[in-house]
Motif scaffolding. Structure first.
Motif, PDB file in Angstrom:
ATOM      1  N   HIS A   7       0.911  -1.238   0.130  1.00 35.37           N
ATOM      2  CA  HIS A   7      -0.135  -0.277   0.103  1.00 35.37           C
ATOM      3  C   HIS A   7       0.880   1.194  -0.001  1.00 35.37           C
ATOM      4  CE1 HIS A   7       1.067  -0.697   4.099  1.00 35.37           C
ATOM      5  NE2 HIS A   7       0.948   0.667   4.502  1.00 35.37           N
ATOM      6  N   ARG A   8       0.285   2.403  -0.164  1.00 36.01           N
ATOM      7  CA  ARG A   8       0.971   3.652  -0.366  1.00 36.01           C
ATOM      8  C   ARG A   8       0.923   4.072   1.155  1.00 36.01           C
ATOM      9  NH1 ARG A   8      -1.406   7.340  -3.802  1.00 36.01           N
ATOM     10  NH2 ARG A   8      -3.176   6.326  -3.116  1.00 36.01           N
ATOM     11  N   ALA A   9       1.859   5.159   1.510  1.00 39.42           N
ATOM     12  CA  ALA A   9       1.970   5.733   2.899  1.00 39.42           C
ATOM     13  C   ALA A   9       2.651   7.232   2.457  1.00 39.42           C
ATOM     14  CB  ALA A   9       2.699   5.009   3.794  1.00 39.42           C
ATOM     15  N   ARG A  11      -6.160  -9.027   5.912  1.00 39.83           N
ATOM     16  CA  ARG A  11      -6.775 -10.259   6.428  1.00 39.83           C
ATOM     17  C   ARG A  11      -5.878 -11.191   6.519  1.00 39.83           C
ATOM     18  NH1 ARG A  11      -9.898  -6.760   5.981  1.00 39.83           N
ATOM     19  NH2 ARG A  11     -11.759  -6.304   5.163  1.00 39.83           N
ATOM     20  N   PRO A  26      -3.444  -1.479   6.227  1.00 39.59           N
ATOM     21  CA  PRO A  26      -4.564  -1.241   5.669  1.00 39.59           C
ATOM     22  C   PRO A  26      -5.103  -2.532   4.723  1.00 39.59           C
ATOM     23  CG  PRO A  26      -3.391   0.793   5.448  1.00 39.59           C
ATOM     24  CD  PRO A  26      -2.394  -0.403   5.872  1.00 39.59           C
ATOM     25  N   GLY A  27      -6.182  -2.975   4.897  1.00 40.77           N
ATOM     26  CA  GLY A  27      -6.863  -4.312   4.284  1.00 40.77           C
ATOM     27  C   GLY A  27      -6.278  -5.622   4.605  1.00 40.77           C
TER      28      GLY A  27
END
Lengths: 431, 431, 431, 431
Positions: free
Chosen positions: B217-219, B373, B370-371
């Motif tokens: 992901h981006r941060a 699972r 984030p996201g």
């Protein structure tokens, strides 16, 4: 090397009168090795719980005892095996300097079992050479103490191994149990009466005894009756079925707090329930409860509650000694090879099972006898400093080395401890 | 039997691109055995403390992992070695049923080391037979997980052995230390700047990574500077001399409570004082502190306090990842054979010691990306359920198997834990 | 004497823009006294548990804060009321010297409630005289901090009183509850979506905020959805009936250990079971659960497990702040007089209950914002040293003084703590 | 209302032979109220530690005792004041149902002091009306027990208040101490000899005694000598200067563990060091040590170690009883008004300070006398269930109500407890 023909841990009594002290020493030392023989190095290094010690530690500590109290002071030219062992294997002799902390004994994976074996052989060789010229008369008491000390650790080794194996989900057997034919019911409970009066208590004479068995003195005992056999597993099951572990009025307040805090609902090594039946973890592995055999591994609190439930009481240590004095010191001790309790005989004899099967809780707090003085020096720490908060047990157990006990012998444990082979014999007032 | 020519624990990376997964599996399995080789059966059975596990347990647990997740579900006709082992050697997979309690792992003297060895051989034989036909494509991810899992336990084995030997008054060496010529002073501390901005974080692509490294992901990262080497023992001594362990204003409140409650005054394995000099317990035994080498075995609390004392801070895990991305994954890991930290080079290169010597505490709490699972089923318990109260460490240590780590790798420990090979790299805001 | 016409603890917001700081100070100080008014001296001296403090201690500590940070350094000629109080009533400011240990605050039966009242009056008189000439511009920030600090203790006073009364078998009411007509069912759960992107986080501008709300900075937020109301007691009962407290796969591992160790099976103050129905101990005494009202007094662990059970997750603190920014700061806070949670309205409005009812657990560990620097001196200990092992909560509760909170406000507690008025709002990824 | 002219807590003995039981009852009840009089409501509600109870709890519990054991069963038409109080104020009578847990007694801020006062008045009125017609002969034993029970709680109230005030950094005085002119040195220590032989032990006759003082029985006592006064603070300082608290060989092993675990280095309430001088927290506040006065607030472990250091021992409880039998029951008890220990007289009398100043530790474990049977019903829990792990103390203390004690009186505490007014008298073998 000290050697002994019979490698069994159930050698005949080392106290037989016609055996020389030199031979007793050699046989006793060998027995420690024999007790460890069925155990793997892994088994020997682990500490089952804080109260227990690893087998290897027992083997090394008892060896350190001989080295420290006999060889170093009394054998010129003796070479200490490893000076670092004093720190590792001193148990509780504060006057001999700092020690490895007791709860961490199980962390000592080094020295290895092999090194400890070499340590034993080094010390045994020195002891043998020394003893071969005859143990000096002035040191015979000290040697008797060393023998008695190591015999105590032999019992502890078996107690501690059982604690270790009972914590293992595989329930290993120290020595596989031969199939036991089912016992007949225990003989009915009968009581033998005693008159009371002024009696002699404590050890007298030249034979060895621990300092806590003296000074011999007189005491006043009131008339009492003592059960002719030990309380059985079958009777304990009745107590359980009658809600014994759930009835606060049967218990001392400290006992009740322990029952609830520890969720006790059966003797320490019992497994199961009333529906599936009860088994017991023993040195022979997991076996069915024998209702006719004496109950073992109960605490003082449980013994006291049982006695109250039964409408009786525990004997005092003086009552027990009065009853035991002069009786043959024989029974189901280590030499029987049973390694667990056995039913009393149906022979109508009074006061069976006085010496053997289980140590018997008394109602007597462990306290000094009138005029008691501990020895000077480190050995003075042997017994005296434990004289608070513990209770006296009398007799012997099925893992007590033969020849170790006496009618005046005072064993002692804290009232919550259950890992000793401890049970009870009922008493009551005679009046 | 899986076999491998090089018996050293410092085999070349199992992740080399030109090595087949089948060979990597065999080499990795062999390494576990090799790590245990210098240890006696006694050494392998004891649990140094609640956080640690016995060597034997690690050897059996990793084997159980292969048996449970690969052989039983995917290899028809596989015969379970011993059905009771599932209870003994399941670590924390709640969905797979009840387990032997973690603090009691050290009580399992049975099964013996020999039986565990037989267990490994049984499982290795089945794995080898199965792998010989080529690992099915659909299971290659699972096998990669199994390899990574056992590599983690290889590091734990060495951490736990050090904890065990450090608790032994004889201070035994796992592998005697060759004499080390004294190091020159560490290079002066310099910092490398980074611009910040929107960055890519987390694992992307087909190669194996743990689930907690994703989703990619981006941060947003703010401009920062990162130290070009790790904090050294010499710098840590300055912190100590300046009263670091006695100055509450340097510490987080939970850290200060720990310092006082545990009486911390130096890194975990340091012994001595300023007068007599400091030594450190290592896998090579007790050795003199090397002031130029990175400090190890400090907790997050200590790392955080040191950074505050130094007028800097710990990096975030994102800053660390930004700096490490694209750099060669090389350094003082298990393959170097050092088994302890080594000084940084004097070659003027930036960002030395990124991978190796010690895991580097970051200021980032261990939390899901984030996201995130977790996987479905028991393996979903691998990482996700630990995402509270721990902090992320990045890099690798001198006992991390070669090939195990990545720039996106997230290690995690509680902030008070000191038995990992953990140290720190300083950071600061760039503005 | 500072006085205020409205003796109710539910005075209008002290932050209303048209109220002078001098008046806000006076009103705020009066509110502390009013909160204590229903309590007997006995009620005010006892410490319900280690986390809590006695009412009297709160009253004295907040007064000591004004004395120490405002009067002594800034008001020439101010006479300290009693020099010994610094030891008694310093909370955790290490740099101000030794303190009475926190767990023993409840042992301070002296100074008495009457003496503490006199202490308050002494300090209030000095504050009033000083403020009457207009608070110097340079100290307005300090006074705002003092107001906010005491407002925090006002909430703690009510939390701590509830803990105290909940431990009392008589279940006393702090303020008897008016009969509440039964609520209609809660509105169905709907979610509001947000786009994500680079957002502004943290406090900006001249108005007062705590140091932990800054520095303002940009952050990257991914698209998400946020529930339009809080999780209700009725929904919590479904979780319980579905075995929520008995299903380990729903829990973080530290949470599951806590559930089992503490035998949790319902929110902290719930009493009863499914058969007899559930009641809840509140500041109004023991009342029936209102299924439509937000659940309160649940820990982070419980909130996290509930969200997992519901197929959702907790929001991050940044998501919450993005959603709350610009919304009216209004809701069921102390000024409503409810002193417990109330159902959301059926008006179809999105994002109800943002400020009030319960503090809302986020999934964000409490950590410093980029560039965060604590203040120099003792007040630097206010927030920074707690930035480990805690989680951020956002919003406000039904016992938060009106005007105290903001969209950027960061409350924090340990993940096991349940005595705050804390609940949860669900979130999920938007993608 | 029960009333009594003399409001002092130092009223003359309630056991004076010419006072009717009705008057004794009224005076005794009044004394409880008088003891509480100097205390604020705050003082009365707090529990200083787990062993202690709040003043209010003592006032209510003793009232509950009269209500439960006298009024409800024996006074037709008596109306229970508040049925919920049985749960709150039952101490340990398991057979009377569940109780509020002992460690949480300090959380009961409600019922208030005022309500407890009303409770006392309600019960006193009923008792007075009932007693006005003459207490029935068959209930006089029960009333004597109720009086003795509440007298025990009167002593506990003063013990517990001292514990509470000693935990307060302000060191408040229960009753400010008049300036004490400095004492002359204590008389030299002399010993009185006793022959031993068969002696009568225990309570005999119709007067009231606790069940644990019987049955009367014969015991054998060996010749011994008993010190003519108590051990003084000056002698205790010599023990301290000689390293008493740092010499393990002086201590029982459980005592030494306590010394180290609790960091004991002086009696419980002593403050200071050898350089600055020693003060002692008393009911009169912080005062200088009086070297000539008996030492107080030492545990059994300390008393035992001191005796060993002095080359003497503690007496048995039987020796003490033999010495005390027939002596006047007079000394520094509550009626003296001193509220702390006083030096022995220089009058050459033997066996001073037998009754008063401090309870005297004996070496006797608290155990049932031969033939002891607790009463049937709840009152059977009074003494018997505590007969393990405690030691007997004999005599009385400076806060024991006059008329409460007897030569056969057996007080008992755990060997580590120091909050009783307990000290020691030395003994030795006569032979």
């Amino acid at each position: 090397m000290l050697r002994h023909a019979d490698r069994s841990i159930t050698t005949a009594s080392t106290a037989a009168p016609d055996v020389t002290q030199e031979k007793r020493l050699a046989a006793m030392r060998q027995r420690s090795t024999d007790i460890a023989a069925p155990l793997s190095p892994e088994d020997q290094v682990v500490q089952a719980m804080e109260d227990a010690s690893p087998t290897k530690w027992h083997l090394a500590h008892t060896t350190w005892f001989w080295e420290t109290f006999v060889l170093v002071p009394h054998v010129p030219g003796y070479r200490v095996f490893d000076a670092r062992f004093a720190y590792c294997f001193n148990s509780y002799y504060v006057s001999l300097g700092p020690r490895h902390p007791r709860p961490s004994r199980g962390l000592l994976t080094r020295p290895s079992v092999a090194e400890v074996t070499a340590y034993r052989e080094h010390v045994d060789a020195a002891l043998q050479t020394w003893a071969a010229e005859g143990i000096p008369r002035g040191l015979r008491g000290l040697v008797d103490l060393g023998i008695a000390h190591e015999e105590q650790h032999q019992e502890l080794m078996l107690m501690d191994v059982l604690a270790l194996f009972a914590a293992n989900p595989l329930a290993p057997a120290y020595r596989p149990e031969p199939v036991r034919t089912s016992s007949p019911a225990a003989p009915a409970l009968t009581m033998t009466g005693f008159d009371g009066g002024i009696v002699d208590i404590g050890h007298r004479g030249d034979a060895f005894a621990f300092d806590n068995e003296g000074p011999a003195h007189r005491a006043l005992v009131h008339p009492f009756r003592l059960a002719d056999r030990l309380v059985t597993c079958g009777e304990w099951q009745e107590f359980m079925r009658d809600g014994g572990y759930r009835t606060p009025s049967l218990w001392l307040t400290d006992g009740w707090a322990t029952v609830q805090g520890q969720s006790w609902d059966a003797p320490l090594y019992w497994r199961g329930d009333d529906r599936t039946g009860w088994t017991e973890m023993t040195l022979g592995g997991l076996v069915a409860i024998d209702p006719a055999a004496p109950v073992a591994h109960v605490s003082f609190y449980e013994a006291d509650a049982f006695a109250r439930w039964a409408g009786k009481r525990l004997p005092t240590e003086f009552e027990w000694e009065v009853a035991a004095r002069g009786r043959p010191i024989a029974g189901n001790t280590l030499g029987s090879g049973a390694l667990r309790t056995r039913p009393a005989a149906h022979d109508g004899q009074p006061l069976q099972q006085l010496f053997g099967d289980v140590w018997q809780w008394t109602q007597s707090a462990y306290a000094p006898y009138p005029g008691y003085r501990p020895a000077v020096g480190a050995l003075g720490e042997y017994n005296g400093k434990f004289m608070a908060n513990q209770f006296v047990l009398r007799g012997a157990s099925c893992v007590t080395p033969d020849g170790h006990t006496r009618p005046t012998y005072r064993n002692f444990f804290y009232p919550h401890q259950r890992w000793p082979f401890a049970g009870l014999r009922l008493a009551e007032d005679a009046a």
